[in-house]
Design an enzyme around this catalytic site. Structure first.
Site, PDB file in Angstrom:
ATOM      1  N   LEU A   1       0.823  -1.213   0.000  1.00 10.82           N
ATOM      2  CA  LEU A   1       0.000   0.000   0.000  1.00 10.82           C
ATOM      3  C   LEU A   1       0.856   1.261   0.000  1.00 10.82           C
ATOM      4  O   LEU A   1       1.949   1.291   0.553  1.00 10.82           O
ATOM      5  CB  LEU A   1      -0.928  -0.009   1.225  1.00 10.82           C
ATOM      6  CG  LEU A   1      -1.873  -1.211   1.315  1.00 10.82           C
ATOM      7  CD1 LEU A   1      -2.756  -1.091   2.550  1.00 10.82           C
ATOM      8  CD2 LEU A   1      -2.737  -1.344   0.057  1.00 10.82           C
TER       9      LEU A   1
ATOM     10  N   HIS B   1      -3.434   4.217  -2.506  1.00  9.45           N
ATOM     11  CA  HIS B   1      -4.436   3.332  -1.890  1.00  9.45           C
ATOM     12  C   HIS B   1      -5.111   4.025  -0.698  1.00  9.45           C
ATOM     13  O   HIS B   1      -6.322   3.936  -0.512  1.00  9.45           O
ATOM     14  CB  HIS B   1      -3.780   2.045  -1.366  1.00  9.45           C
ATOM     15  CG  HIS B   1      -3.119   1.209  -2.417  1.00  9.45           C
ATOM     16  ND1 HIS B   1      -1.760   1.052  -2.485  1.00  9.45           N
ATOM     17  CD2 HIS B   1      -3.628   0.460  -3.426  1.00  9.45           C
ATOM     18  CE1 HIS B   1      -1.448   0.244  -3.481  1.00  9.45           C
ATOM     19  NE2 HIS B   1      -2.561  -0.129  -4.081  1.00  9.45           N
TER      20      HIS B   1
ATOM     21  N   ARG C   1       4.566  -0.757  -8.196  1.00 11.75           N
ATOM     22  CA  ARG C   1       5.655  -1.163  -9.097  1.00 11.75           C
ATOM     23  C   ARG C   1       6.762  -0.109  -9.171  1.00 11.75           C
ATOM     24  O   ARG C   1       7.840  -0.404  -9.690  1.00 11.75           O
ATOM     25  CB  ARG C   1       5.104  -1.473 -10.489  1.00 11.75           C
ATOM     26  CG  ARG C   1       4.273  -2.759 -10.516  1.00 11.75           C
ATOM     27  CD  ARG C   1       3.922  -3.207 -11.928  1.00 11.75           C
ATOM     28  NE  ARG C   1       3.419  -4.567 -11.963  1.00 11.75           N
ATOM     29  CZ  ARG C   1       2.121  -4.890 -12.031  1.00 11.75           C
ATOM     30  NH1 ARG C   1       1.205  -3.946 -12.074  1.00 11.75           N
ATOM     31  NH2 ARG C   1       1.748  -6.160 -12.051  1.00 11.75           N
TER      32      ARG C   1
ATOM     33  N   LYS D   1      -6.057   5.944 -11.704  1.00 13.47           N
ATOM     34  CA  LYS D   1      -4.711   5.538 -12.139  1.00 13.47           C
ATOM     35  C   LYS D   1      -4.814   4.364 -13.120  1.00 13.47           C
ATOM     36  O   LYS D   1      -4.130   4.316 -14.128  1.00 13.47           O
ATOM     37  CB  LYS D   1      -3.898   5.141 -10.898  1.00 13.47           C
ATOM     38  CG  LYS D   1      -2.818   4.141 -11.077  1.00 13.47           C
ATOM     39  CD  LYS D   1      -1.573   4.799 -11.551  1.00 13.47           C
ATOM     40  CE  LYS D   1      -0.389   3.893 -11.746  1.00 13.47           C
ATOM     41  NZ  LYS D   1      -0.562   2.481 -11.730  1.00 13.47           N
ATOM     42  N   ASP D   2      -5.714   3.421 -12.808  1.00 11.89           N
ATOM     43  CA  ASP D   2      -5.972   2.273 -13.690  1.00 11.89           C
ATOM     44  C   ASP D   2      -7.303   2.553 -14.395  1.00 11.89           C
ATOM     45  O   ASP D   2      -8.329   1.942 -14.075  1.00 11.89           O
ATOM     46  CB  ASP D   2      -6.019   0.988 -12.857  1.00 11.89           C
ATOM     47  CG  ASP D   2      -4.721   0.769 -12.109  1.00 11.89           C
ATOM     48  OD1 ASP D   2      -3.775   0.253 -12.715  1.00 11.89           O
ATOM     49  OD2 ASP D   2      -4.621   1.160 -10.921  1.00 11.89           O
TER      50      ASP D   2
END
Ligand code: AMP
EC number: 6.3.2.1
Length: 283
Positions: free
Chosen positions: A36, A40, A190, A152-153
């Site tokens: 996290l 998040h 990542r 973000k996604d």
């Protein structure tokens, strides 16, 4: 600040959620793969504004990783995650095992069309099937009233909205803005893979996409704007561009001028693949 209660079985999750329901409390869910970060935590803060109770799932979902991808080296740090969850007052952490989510003989996959076409799917063909399957399971397990997903996604957010609409899953999907570092780099688990030199390159991704979006808004043809962004990413030090594309914000159909738009990109820095997206400003 105390850590949230942790449950790893569906039965314990359901028991807690039904206790809350009996007390008339609204329940929000924030699905994550752990490791996290502030991105998040921002979703959890939003969840806590939308509901009295917040369940955070932490599950590195093998179904959304291709065999060549980073499933084994994906960062796992549950103790640290639970400390972070305490700081935002998450109520419950759901940490199922792979065996509990996908027991021997598991044979169902959910495939969502529409917004899953192209972009990520051209490079990760089974990714959204893995996402849709695990999100549907998590929603059926936790039965939240609402769930928060990050922009973000962005394509994933659109796919999850489509999933809930199509399957009548009674979960309100809330999109949350992307949290970035001071240099504009979208926070991501990542990013931990990046060395110093790569980090400096990664920090240029967002500015390059914003330039492309501004050019589109100013009337530049989309092939020119996205082509220029691709060249700028290579010049900055990215080794490979998977895509830079302009799409319509709601449907992810190809962008048409005067429609709400988004520029989305995925690019490689060494062994790390980064994604980001920005809104096309309205002029
Ligand atoms: P992940 O753990 O990467 O699967 O992400 C879990 C959720 O956090 C997804 O809804 C992501 O879109 C969201 N998320 C990840 N990074 C960010 C960020 N930088 N800002 C906002 N949301 C994020």
């Amino acid at each position: 600040m105390s850590r949230p209660e942790v449950v790893d079985s569906v039965a314990a999750l359901r028991a807690q959620v039904s206790d809350w329901r009996r007390d008339g409390l609204r329940v929000a869910m924030v699905p994550t793969m752990g490791a996290l970060h502030e991105g998040h935590l921002s979703l959890i803060r939003i969840a806590r504004e939308k509901a009295e109770r917040c369940v955070v799932s932490i599950f590195v979902n093998p179904a959304q990783f291709a065999p060549s991808e980073d499933l084994d080296k994906y960062p796992r740090q549950l103790a640290r995650d639970l400390d972070l969850l305490a700081t935002v007052k998450a109520d419950l952490a759901f940490t199922p095992t792979v065996g509990a989510m996908y027991p021997a003989g598991f044979a169902t996959r959910i495939s969502v069309g529409g917004p899953s076409a192209g972009l990520e799917s051209d490079f990760r063909p089974t990714f959204f099937e893995g996402v849709a399957t695990v999100v549907a399971k998590l929603f059926l397990q936790a039965t939240p009233d609402c769930a928060v997903f990050g922009e973000k996604d962005y394509q994933q957010l659109c796919v999850v909205r489509q999933l809930c609409r199509d399957l009548d899953l009674p979960v309100e999907i809330i999109g949350a803005p992307t949290i970035r570092d001071a240099h504009g780099l979208a926070m991501s688990s990542r990013n931990a893979y990046l060395d110093e030199a790569e980090l400096a390159v990664a920090r240029q991704l967002n500015a390059i996409l914003r330039r492309a979006a501004a050019a589109l808004a100013a009337g530049t043809h989309q092939d020119d704007a996205t082509g220029e962004a691709g060249r700028a990413l290579i010049a900055a030090g990215f080794q490979k561009i998977d895509y830079v594309e302009a799409r319509e914000s709601l449907t992810l159909a190809p962008w048409r001028r005067d429609h709400a738009g988004r520029v989305l990109a995925a690019a490689w820095l060494g062994k790390t693949r980064l994604i980001d997206n920005v809104e096309v400003p309205t002029v």
